[in-house]
Design a protein around this motif. Structure first.
Motif, PDB file in Angstrom:
ATOM      1  N   ARG A 133       0.829  -1.208   0.000  1.00  0.00           N
ATOM      2  CA  ARG A 133       0.000   0.000   0.000  1.00  0.00           C
ATOM      3  C   ARG A 133       0.866   1.260   0.000  1.00  0.00           C
ATOM      4  NH1 ARG A 133      -2.254  -0.514   4.674  1.00  0.00           N
ATOM      5  NH2 ARG A 133      -4.096  -1.695   4.007  1.00  0.00           N
ATOM      6  N   LYS A 134       1.899   1.257   0.810  1.00  0.00           N
ATOM      7  CA  LYS A 134       2.797   2.410   0.890  1.00  0.00           C
ATOM      8  C   LYS A 134       3.479   2.664  -0.450  1.00  0.00           C
ATOM      9  CE  LYS A 134       6.667   4.310   3.540  1.00  0.00           C
ATOM     10  NZ  LYS A 134       7.618   4.087   4.667  1.00  0.00           N
ATOM     11  N   GLU A 167       0.996   4.265  -2.764  1.00  0.00           N
ATOM     12  CA  GLU A 167       0.789   5.667  -2.382  1.00  0.00           C
ATOM     13  C   GLU A 167       1.953   6.537  -2.844  1.00  0.00           C
ATOM     14  OE1 GLU A 167       0.287   5.409   1.812  1.00  0.00           O
ATOM     15  OE2 GLU A 167      -1.864   4.913   1.710  1.00  0.00           O
ATOM     16  N   GLU A 170      -3.691   6.623  -4.129  1.00  0.00           N
ATOM     17  CA  GLU A 170      -4.132   6.783  -2.747  1.00  0.00           C
ATOM     18  C   GLU A 170      -5.332   5.888  -2.439  1.00  0.00           C
ATOM     19  OE1 GLU A 170      -2.557   8.680  -0.603  1.00  0.00           O
ATOM     20  OE2 GLU A 170      -1.165   9.652  -2.002  1.00  0.00           O
TER      21      GLU A 170
END
Length: 243
Positions: free
Chosen positions: A216-217, A220, A225
């Motif tokens: 996820r990071k 992002e 997002e």
């Protein structure tokens, strides 16, 4: 709600059991055939390679300690084949170094003796399902929004108007993203993600959570997002359904 898309038919799959202990081999064969799979047996590494030279095998259950040629050497030879079958290693040694070595050498899973035969069958089905999924998406490009996955090179990209950036993913992160991008709004349970994306069947849910968090990071950081949404008490979905 049960998802019919996750039903996997392992009937008639051909499994090569490479095990020099007759009793263990008999038990494994009994449980596999009970599930509709076909079984061939090899008592040593050399015999296993001879069978592979003339038979199209769907999966190997490969013991590490074998006469003639040990399981490590057999695995190394198998991974030189163009159409290599998936391999689950069997061993009496419950040591992390053996698991790490097996996975690094290309094993798809690892089972420690003594084991529950039903667990072995479950591992076989999970690896066969994962292998089928990989074959189905091989050489296909998968897209969602401006995210692109090229399956032939196992590479993920972010596409922009003027440039394309590579997203550096670990193998587990790649597997998670590849699975979820095909069903971006489906909620995957943690068990489903572990079974299909993490070769070491002993992985814990918190280990999966760590992989998802890191993935996820990375998304992002590349401008995607609010992805990989945590569905409390269930698992994860890649993105919110479109309203």
């Amino acid at each position: 709600m049960f998802d019919n898309s996750l039903i996997f038919d392992c009937h008639d799959k051909l499994i090569l059991v490479v095990e020099d202990d007759y009793d263990i081999g008999d038990i494994i064969e009994h449980y596999l055939t009970r599930e509709g799979m076909r079984v061939l047996r090899a008592m040593n590494g050399k015999q296993a390679l001879e069978i592979l030279a003339v038979q199209s095998i769907d999966l190997l259950l490969l013991d590490i300690k074998l006469p003639e040629m040990n399981g490590w050497d057999v695995l190394k030879r198998i991974r030189q084949y163009d159409n290599e079958p998936p391999v689950i290693m069997l061993t009496a040694l419950d040591q992390d170094i053996d698991k790490v070595m097996a996975l690094r050498m290309g094993a798809d899973d690892f089972v420690v003796k003594p084991f529950n035969p039903n667990e072995v069958v479950a591992r076989v089905v999970a690896v066969l399902r994962r292998t089928l999924h990989t074959k189905q998406i091989k050489n296909r490009n998968l897209r969602y929004k401006n995210l692109l996955i090229k399956s032939d090179t196992r590479t993920a990209y972010m596409e922009f108007d003027s440039k394309t950036l590579i997203i550096n993913l670990t193998l587990t992160e790649y597997r998670i993203l590849t699975l979820m991008i095909e069903y971006p709004h489906k909620v995957f349970t943690r068990s489903e993600l572990i079974n299909q994306c993490m070769p070491d069947g002993n992985a814990l849910e918190r280990t999966l959570d760590s992989h998802v968090s890191k993935l996820r990071k990375k998304l992002e950081e590349h401008g995607l997002e609010q992805m990989l949404i945590n569905v409390r008490g269930v698992g994860y979905r890649l993105d919110h359904p479109q309203e």
